[in-house]
Scaffold this active site. Structure first.
Site, PDB file in Angstrom:
ATOM      1  N   GLU A 212      10.686   2.511  -2.719  1.00  0.00           N
ATOM      2  CA  GLU A 212       9.743   3.633  -2.701  1.00  0.00           C
ATOM      3  C   GLU A 212       9.499   4.194  -4.097  1.00  0.00           C
ATOM      4  O   GLU A 212      10.449   4.368  -4.872  1.00  0.00           O
ATOM      5  CB  GLU A 212      10.311   4.734  -1.798  1.00  0.00           C
ATOM      6  CG  GLU A 212       9.259   5.491  -1.048  1.00  0.00           C
ATOM      7  CD  GLU A 212       8.510   4.613  -0.042  1.00  0.00           C
ATOM      8  OE1 GLU A 212       7.451   4.069  -0.395  1.00  0.00           O
ATOM      9  OE2 GLU A 212       8.989   4.484   1.092  1.00  0.00           O
TER      10      GLU A 212
ATOM     11  N   ASP B 175       6.148   0.891  -6.836  1.00  0.00           N
ATOM     12  CA  ASP B 175       5.036  -0.078  -6.965  1.00  0.00           C
ATOM     13  C   ASP B 175       4.264   0.163  -8.262  1.00  0.00           C
ATOM     14  O   ASP B 175       3.783  -0.776  -8.892  1.00  0.00           O
ATOM     15  CB  ASP B 175       4.106  -0.084  -5.733  1.00  0.00           C
ATOM     16  CG  ASP B 175       3.427   1.238  -5.424  1.00  0.00           C
ATOM     17  OD1 ASP B 175       3.863   2.294  -5.943  1.00  0.00           O
ATOM     18  OD2 ASP B 175       2.442   1.216  -4.651  1.00  0.00           O
TER      19      ASP B 175
ATOM     20  N   GLY C 273      -2.586  11.720   7.421  1.00  0.00           N
ATOM     21  CA  GLY C 273      -1.700  12.495   6.548  1.00  0.00           C
ATOM     22  C   GLY C 273      -0.232  12.318   6.870  1.00  0.00           C
ATOM     23  O   GLY C 273       0.591  13.123   6.479  1.00  0.00           O
TER      24      GLY C 273
ATOM     25  N   GLY D 192       1.576   9.652   6.047  1.00  0.00           N
ATOM     26  CA  GLY D 192       2.242   8.730   5.125  1.00  0.00           C
ATOM     27  C   GLY D 192       2.282   7.304   5.659  1.00  0.00           C
ATOM     28  O   GLY D 192       3.062   6.487   5.186  1.00  0.00           O
TER      29      GLY D 192
ATOM     30  N   SER E 188      -5.511   6.324   4.779  1.00  0.00           N
ATOM     31  CA  SER E 188      -6.609   6.204   3.804  1.00  0.00           C
ATOM     32  C   SER E 188      -6.738   4.776   3.280  1.00  0.00           C
ATOM     33  O   SER E 188      -7.844   4.240   3.208  1.00  0.00           O
ATOM     34  CB  SER E 188      -6.458   7.212   2.663  1.00  0.00           C
ATOM     35  OG  SER E 188      -5.192   7.136   2.094  1.00  0.00           O
TER      36      SER E 188
ATOM     37  N   GLU F 206      -9.322   4.227  -4.609  1.00  0.00           N
ATOM     38  CA  GLU F 206      -8.397   5.361  -4.420  1.00  0.00           C
ATOM     39  C   GLU F 206      -8.105   6.028  -5.779  1.00  0.00           C
ATOM     40  O   GLU F 206      -8.101   7.243  -5.892  1.00  0.00           O
ATOM     41  CB  GLU F 206      -7.107   4.843  -3.773  1.00  0.00           C
ATOM     42  CG  GLU F 206      -6.061   5.900  -3.505  1.00  0.00           C
ATOM     43  CD  GLU F 206      -6.269   6.679  -2.207  1.00  0.00           C
ATOM     44  OE1 GLU F 206      -6.688   6.088  -1.212  1.00  0.00           O
ATOM     45  OE2 GLU F 206      -5.999   7.902  -2.209  1.00  0.00           O
TER      46      GLU F 206
ATOM     47  N   ASP G 254       0.185  -0.058  -0.645  1.00  0.00           N
ATOM     48  CA  ASP G 254      -0.425   0.245   0.655  1.00  0.00           C
ATOM     49  C   ASP G 254      -1.570  -0.711   0.954  1.00  0.00           C
ATOM     50  O   ASP G 254      -1.649  -1.319   2.029  1.00  0.00           O
ATOM     51  CB  ASP G 254      -0.952   1.683   0.687  1.00  0.00           C
ATOM     52  CG  ASP G 254       0.146   2.692   0.433  1.00  0.00           C
ATOM     53  OD1 ASP G 254       1.329   2.305   0.490  1.00  0.00           O
ATOM     54  OD2 ASP G 254      -0.177   3.864   0.167  1.00  0.00           O
TER      55      ASP G 254
HETATM   56  C1  GLA Z   1       1.946   6.123  -1.604  1.00  0.00           C
HETATM   57  C2  GLA Z   1       1.147   5.265  -2.581  1.00  0.00           C
HETATM   58  C3  GLA Z   1       1.840   3.927  -2.831  1.00  0.00           C
HETATM   59  C4  GLA Z   1       3.311   4.103  -3.183  1.00  0.00           C
HETATM   60  C5  GLA Z   1       3.998   5.053  -2.209  1.00  0.00           C
HETATM   61  C6  GLA Z   1       5.389   5.400  -2.629  1.00  0.00           C
HETATM   62  O1  GLA Z   1       1.946   5.542  -0.332  1.00  0.00           O
HETATM   63  O2  GLA Z   1      -0.154   5.052  -2.098  1.00  0.00           O
HETATM   64  O3  GLA Z   1       1.149   3.223  -3.830  1.00  0.00           O
HETATM   65  O4  GLA Z   1       3.445   4.549  -4.507  1.00  0.00           O
HETATM   66  O5  GLA Z   1       3.282   6.265  -2.052  1.00  0.00           O
HETATM   67  O6  GLA Z   1       6.201   4.277  -2.621  1.00  0.00           O
END
Ligand code: GLA
Length: 391
Positions: free
Chosen positions: A33, A36, A124, A126, A130, A162, A174
């Protein structure tokens, strides 16, 4: 459900013509986490729920977009000549941004279309609603305009949208997992090289349980950009002092310990500490999976959460309460926050025999602590974005 969506499209747009239907999943990240955008390795999977679109190409240059999730906003309309971010266009800025990015990249899009969207990813939360609508729109464009573009390119264009149109400086995880997902598999993605491989993630006697704090992310986007800026600051301090690296994840825990004093601010050093250790955890998690040692995989998930809580500071009362309650339950292999944090969801690996007690007990404890009602979903790894057919 698809039949229903098609009927609704026909009613909303007052037509009986044939339509095309598309789908893009949501995603959950199992481990890796906030790395990326630091050249790290991540291990997400696409889910079997996501966003659907019913589409009909138009002959003029108008786009008409309707979302079943935001019925009160009605049909949002704009033309090919005015592809600019407009607050009042709300959710439609995502597909609009994708259209603009494609055109700016030289793709020939010469008419508009009518589209009805429906998402069963909680917004929203997570789980990347989007990124889902972004990649979905990319796949729509490819199909209805016969564009010569492959999935990885569409993933990149979606991330670019984005970053530049929406203004969230996200990494590529994502969009990548949503575009490239594979049923029953998670994806090990090297965000530096975009090399990737699929790992079977069909757990024999346990499941991926996603728990939603039902706390909206609120200021999450600006805090996200702040975290990213701290990482850039740490990287710059290291480079300025002669450390040869292109991204924070080039370091391992030992080399980080050697060089960390070059990072001037305490905060940036703490953020970088998380990044380096999290990347090492992903590597260890892959070793554990190869050895079929799911218990160790779970322990690494727990450590990931602790570091996101203490070093990266992206959790908060709601996520911590859910995860801490999960850790106390029987049959829990591991539990952590997933995604950007600041609200949103947790991901837990739970033995199947304990799923009911998990949902009951974690839900109760969470409510006692926060006053909020959590929602729970089973996260089955699903396929990436695709056309479902002509109807
Ligand atoms: C969001 C971002 C991703 C990544 C995560 C955290 O989902 O869109 O690119 O950075 O947070 O790991």
């Amino acid at each position: 459900m698809i039949e229903n969506l098609i009927q609704n499209f026909k009613k909303e747009f007052n037509t009986n013509d044939s339509v095309e239907v598309f789908f893009a999943p949501g995603r959950v990240n199992l481990i890796g986490e906030h790395i990326d955008y630091n050249g790290g390795k991540v291990f997400p999977c696409a889910l079997d729920f996501g966003t659907y679109a019913v589409v009909k190409k138009r002959n003029d240059k108008t786009f008409k977009m309707f979302s079943e999730n935001f019925k009160n906003l009605g049909i949002i309309e704009f033309s090919l000549a005015e592809l600019i971010y407009k607050k009042s266009d709300d959710w439609a800025n995502y597909p609009k941004g994708i259209i603009k990015t494609f055109i700016d990249s030289g793709f020939n899009i010469d008419t508009g279309f009518d589209v009805l969207f429906f998402g069963n990813i909680p917004n929203g939360a997570g789980l990347s609603s989007s990124a889902s609508i972004e990649v979905l729109t990319s796949v729509i464009l490819k199909n209805i305009f016969n564009l010569n573009v492959d999935m990885i390119e569409m993933v990149k264009l979606s991330q670019k949208t984005e970053n530049e149109f929406i203004g969230v400086n996200c990494g590529i995880m994502d969009q990548f997992s949503i575009g490239m997902g594979k049923k029953d598999h998670a994806i090990l993605l090297d965000c530096n090289t975009l090399n990737y491989s699929y790992a079977p993630f069909l757990l024999e006697d346990s499941s991926i349980i996603i728990a939603n704090t039902n706390k909206r992310r609120g200021l999450g986007d600006s805090k996200y950009n702040e975290r990213r800026a701290s990482c850039e600051e740490a990287l710059k301090d290291l480079k300025d002092n002669g450390v040869e690296l292109s991204a924070l994840c080039d370091l391992d825990n030992n080399t980080f310990a050697m060089y960390k004093h070059f990072i001037k601010s305490d905060e940036a050093r703490m953020r970088a500490k998380h990044v380096v250790a999290e990347n090492q955890r992903v590597l260890e998690a892959m070793n554990s999976l190869e050895k079929n040692d799911i218990e160790n995989f779970g322990l690494l998930m727990n450590q990931s959460h602790i570091s996101l809580r203490d070093n990266y500071e992206v959790t908060g009362l709601e996520l911590d309460s859910l995860v801490e309650a999960a850790w106390e339950e029987n049959g829990v292999i591991g539990s952590r926050m997933t995604g950007a944090g600041f609200g949103g969801c947790t991901v837990s690996l739970v033995k199947n025999d304990y799923i009911d007690s998990f949902i009951k007990n974690v839900g109760e404890k969470y409510k006692n602590k926060t006053g909020l009602e959590a929602s729970f979903y089973i996260g089955n790894p699903g396929d990436g974005a695709k056309k479902l057919g002509d109807f």
